[in-house]
Design a protein around this motif. Structure first.
Motif, PDB file in Angstrom:
ATOM      1  N   ARG A  95      53.675  44.858  39.190  1.00 36.40           N
ATOM      2  CA  ARG A  95      53.847  45.568  37.921  1.00 36.40           C
ATOM      3  C   ARG A  95      53.362  44.714  36.760  1.00 36.40           C
ATOM      4  NH1 ARG A  95      60.073  46.860  38.750  1.00 36.40           N
ATOM      5  NH2 ARG A  95      59.873  44.669  39.292  1.00 36.40           N
ATOM      6  N   LEU A  96      53.663  43.427  36.792  1.00 35.85           N
ATOM      7  CA  LEU A  96      53.198  42.517  35.753  1.00 35.85           C
ATOM      8  C   LEU A  96      51.668  42.412  35.785  1.00 35.85           C
ATOM      9  CD1 LEU A  96      53.707  40.526  33.467  1.00 35.85           C
ATOM     10  CD2 LEU A  96      54.117  38.754  35.192  1.00 35.85           C
ATOM     11  N   ALA A  97      51.104  42.319  36.975  1.00 32.91           N
ATOM     12  CA  ALA A  97      49.643  42.251  37.102  1.00 32.91           C
ATOM     13  C   ALA A  97      48.996  43.522  36.554  1.00 32.91           C
ATOM     14  CB  ALA A  97      49.255  42.043  38.568  1.00 32.91           C
ATOM     15  N   ALA A  98      49.556  44.675  36.895  1.00 29.09           N
ATOM     16  CA  ALA A  98      49.004  45.951  36.413  1.00 29.09           C
ATOM     17  C   ALA A  98      49.102  46.054  34.897  1.00 29.09           C
ATOM     18  CB  ALA A  98      49.733  47.117  37.079  1.00 29.09           C
ATOM     19  N   VAL A  99      50.236  45.672  34.337  1.00 27.56           N
ATOM     20  CA  VAL A  99      50.427  45.766  32.887  1.00 27.56           C
ATOM     21  C   VAL A  99      49.501  44.801  32.153  1.00 27.56           C
ATOM     22  CG1 VAL A  99      52.094  45.395  31.012  1.00 27.56           C
ATOM     23  CG2 VAL A  99      52.747  46.725  33.026  1.00 27.56           C
ATOM     24  N   ALA A 100      49.308  43.611  32.695  1.00 25.63           N
ATOM     25  CA  ALA A 100      48.386  42.662  32.054  1.00 25.63           C
ATOM     26  C   ALA A 100      46.974  43.255  31.996  1.00 25.63           C
ATOM     27  CB  ALA A 100      48.383  41.332  32.807  1.00 25.63           C
ATOM     28  N   LEU A 101      46.550  43.926  33.062  1.00 27.60           N
ATOM     29  CA  LEU A 101      45.230  44.562  33.062  1.00 27.60           C
ATOM     30  C   LEU A 101      45.176  45.742  32.088  1.00 27.60           C
ATOM     31  CD1 LEU A 101      44.412  44.470  36.888  1.00 27.60           C
ATOM     32  CD2 LEU A 101      43.433  43.034  35.076  1.00 27.60           C
ATOM     33  N   LEU A 102      46.242  46.519  32.030  1.00 20.49           N
ATOM     34  CA  LEU A 102      46.304  47.638  31.079  1.00 20.49           C
ATOM     35  C   LEU A 102      46.207  47.125  29.640  1.00 20.49           C
ATOM     36  CD1 LEU A 102      49.146  49.738  32.734  1.00 20.49           C
ATOM     37  CD2 LEU A 102      46.764  50.447  32.485  1.00 20.49           C
ATOM     38  N   ILE A 103      46.913  46.051  29.366  1.00 20.93           N
ATOM     39  CA  ILE A 103      46.880  45.457  28.025  1.00 20.93           C
ATOM     40  C   ILE A 103      45.486  44.939  27.715  1.00 20.93           C
ATOM     41  CG2 ILE A 103      47.715  43.470  26.686  1.00 20.93           C
ATOM     42  CD1 ILE A 103      50.493  44.031  28.060  1.00 20.93           C
ATOM     43  N   HIS A 104      44.849  44.330  28.698  1.00 24.77           N
ATOM     44  CA  HIS A 104      43.503  43.815  28.476  1.00 24.77           C
ATOM     45  C   HIS A 104      42.536  44.951  28.122  1.00 24.77           C
ATOM     46  CE1 HIS A 104      40.454  40.684  28.735  1.00 24.77           C
ATOM     47  NE2 HIS A 104      39.663  41.656  29.171  1.00 24.77           N
ATOM     48  N   VAL A 105      42.617  46.053  28.844  1.00 22.44           N
ATOM     49  CA  VAL A 105      41.749  47.194  28.556  1.00 22.44           C
ATOM     50  C   VAL A 105      42.048  47.754  27.162  1.00 22.44           C
ATOM     51  CG1 VAL A 105      41.217  49.591  29.207  1.00 22.44           C
ATOM     52  CG2 VAL A 105      41.259  47.800  30.946  1.00 22.44           C
ATOM     53  N   ALA A 106      43.318  47.818  26.802  1.00 19.08           N
ATOM     54  CA  ALA A 106      43.690  48.330  25.475  1.00 19.08           C
ATOM     55  C   ALA A 106      43.150  47.433  24.364  1.00 19.08           C
ATOM     56  CB  ALA A 106      45.205  48.447  25.365  1.00 19.08           C
ATOM     57  N   ASN A 107      43.065  46.136  24.612  1.00 18.11           N
ATOM     58  CA  ASN A 107      42.639  45.178  23.588  1.00 18.11           C
ATOM     59  C   ASN A 107      41.151  44.842  23.617  1.00 18.11           C
ATOM     60  OD1 ASN A 107      45.295  44.896  22.695  1.00 18.11           O
ATOM     61  ND2 ASN A 107      45.697  43.181  24.060  1.00 18.11           N
ATOM     62  N   VAL A 108      40.434  45.202  24.676  1.00 24.04           N
ATOM     63  CA  VAL A 108      39.077  44.719  24.870  1.00 24.04           C
ATOM     64  C   VAL A 108      38.097  45.193  23.801  1.00 24.04           C
ATOM     65  CG1 VAL A 108      38.181  46.520  26.412  1.00 24.04           C
ATOM     66  CG2 VAL A 108      37.406  44.161  26.672  1.00 24.04           C
ATOM     67  N   ASP A 109      38.375  46.310  23.165  1.00 22.92           N
ATOM     68  CA  ASP A 109      37.459  46.797  22.126  1.00 22.92           C
ATOM     69  C   ASP A 109      37.745  46.178  20.761  1.00 22.92           C
ATOM     70  OD1 ASP A 109      39.780  48.137  21.467  1.00 22.92           O
ATOM     71  OD2 ASP A 109      38.900  50.146  21.527  1.00 22.92           O
ATOM     72  N   GLY A 110      38.667  45.223  20.720  1.00 24.49           N
ATOM     73  CA  GLY A 110      38.946  44.504  19.481  1.00 24.49           C
ATOM     74  C   GLY A 110      40.060  45.107  18.639  1.00 24.49           C
ATOM     75  N   GLN A 111      40.540  46.264  19.034  1.00 28.88           N
ATOM     76  CA  GLN A 111      41.625  46.884  18.278  1.00 28.88           C
ATOM     77  C   GLN A 111      42.499  47.699  19.215  1.00 28.88           C
ATOM     78  OE1 GLN A 111      39.584  49.199  15.371  1.00 28.88           O
ATOM     79  NE2 GLN A 111      38.818  50.690  16.833  1.00 28.88           N
ATOM     80  N   GLU A 166      51.451  40.809  27.955  1.00 28.41           N
ATOM     81  CA  GLU A 166      50.624  40.267  26.873  1.00 28.41           C
ATOM     82  C   GLU A 166      50.446  38.763  27.031  1.00 28.41           C
ATOM     83  OE1 GLU A 166      51.649  43.440  23.296  1.00 28.41           O
ATOM     84  OE2 GLU A 166      52.978  41.719  23.601  1.00 28.41           O
ATOM     85  N   GLN A 167      51.516  38.084  27.378  1.00 30.03           N
ATOM     86  CA  GLN A 167      51.454  36.639  27.596  1.00 30.03           C
ATOM     87  C   GLN A 167      50.557  36.307  28.787  1.00 30.03           C
ATOM     88  OE1 GLN A 167      52.654  34.245  25.672  1.00 30.03           O
ATOM     89  NE2 GLN A 167      51.923  32.620  27.007  1.00 30.03           N
ATOM     90  N   SER A 168      50.712  37.035  29.870  1.00 35.77           N
ATOM     91  CA  SER A 168      49.880  36.804  31.056  1.00 35.77           C
ATOM     92  C   SER A 168      48.415  37.049  30.761  1.00 35.77           C
ATOM     93  CB  SER A 168      50.320  37.715  32.206  1.00 35.77           C
ATOM     94  OG  SER A 168      51.584  37.341  32.674  1.00 35.77           O
ATOM     95  N   ASP A 169      48.119  38.112  29.997  1.00 37.26           N
ATOM     96  CA  ASP A 169      46.733  38.409  29.645  1.00 37.26           C
ATOM     97  C   ASP A 169      46.136  37.298  28.783  1.00 37.26           C
ATOM     98  OD1 ASP A 169      44.313  39.988  29.383  1.00 37.26           O
ATOM     99  OD2 ASP A 169      45.015  40.502  27.370  1.00 37.26           O
ATOM    100  N   ARG A 170      46.919  36.777  27.841  1.00 36.71           N
ATOM    101  CA  ARG A 170      46.431  35.680  26.981  1.00 36.71           C
ATOM    102  C   ARG A 170      46.119  34.430  27.783  1.00 36.71           C
ATOM    103  NH1 ARG A 170      50.229  37.676  23.307  1.00 36.71           N
ATOM    104  NH2 ARG A 170      51.817  36.257  24.052  1.00 36.71           N
ATOM    105  N   GLU A 171      46.910  34.158  28.800  1.00 40.90           N
ATOM    106  CA  GLU A 171      46.760  32.937  29.589  1.00 40.90           C
ATOM    107  C   GLU A 171      45.703  33.060  30.686  1.00 40.90           C
ATOM    108  OE1 GLU A 171      50.690  32.223  31.068  1.00 40.90           O
ATOM    109  OE2 GLU A 171      51.439  31.570  29.112  1.00 40.90           O
ATOM    110  N   ALA A 172      45.303  34.271  31.025  1.00 38.24           N
ATOM    111  CA  ALA A 172      44.380  34.488  32.140  1.00 38.24           C
ATOM    112  C   ALA A 172      42.962  34.073  31.782  1.00 38.24           C
ATOM    113  CB  ALA A 172      44.399  35.954  32.546  1.00 38.24           C
TER     114      ALA A 172
END
Length: 180
Positions: free
Chosen positions: A28-44, A76-82
């Protein structure tokens, strides 16, 4: 592995799950980190994406608002550290079968379409994640189309459309004569 799969199926079906801690190897943490990354990848990340993210997590993982918020914070923390997607996708591949991996890709498309605009960076990121999860191009495109069809209104893409095929010189200048 079977316990993780049973837990995922129970969560997708909406059943209550006893575990509310999200360790580093929790899919679940892995999936959410990827979801957050996709949400943030366009810069906003706009409000629609944030709301959809929370809704997806609550619905798909059977979490209450407090647990979903905690998971988002950890994601969010996991995505920042990845440094790449491999850690997340390897956790997911270990815990889920092919159908589960396709559901993750579907969730990624859901986030990409949340604001009504699919950015070329979102598209590319989902393509890379799907490849690491072993989801075929055919299935990835099918999932994209299915999610697009479920969106309200007509989602737009920020990416340029396909180019028409190039014409040969004799087609460009209007002559149909063959040249030796």
């Amino acid at each position: 592995m079977f316990d993780s799969l049973k837990g995922f199926i129970a969560e997708v079906a909406g059943a209550e799950t006893p575990a509310r801690s999200f360790g580093e190897e929790d899919y679940r943490l892995a999936a959410v980190a990827l979801l957050i990354h996709v949400a943030n990848v366009d810069g906003q990340t706009d409000l629609a994406e944030r709301r959809r993210l929370k809704t997806i997590i609550e619905e798909r993982f059977g979490l209450d608002a407090k647990a979903a918020s905690a998971l988002i914070t950890m994601g969010e923390q996991s995505d920042r550290e990845a440094v790449d997607f491999y850690h997340f996708t390897s956790v997911l591949k270990h815990a889920l079968d092919d159908d589960g991996c396709q559901k993750i890709v579907e969730m990624l498309w859901d986030i990409a379409f949340a604001d009504g605009l699919v950015d070329e960076f979102e598209e590319n990121t989902i393509w890379r994640i799907a490849a690491l999860l072993g989801v075929s191009t055919r299935d990835r495109v099918f999932l994209r189309q299915r999610v697009a069809g479920q969106c309200h209104g007509t989602p737009r893409s920020k990416a340029p459309g396909p180019r028409p095929p190039r014409k040969g010189k004799h087609e460009r200048d209007g002559s149909n004569a063959r040249r030796p």
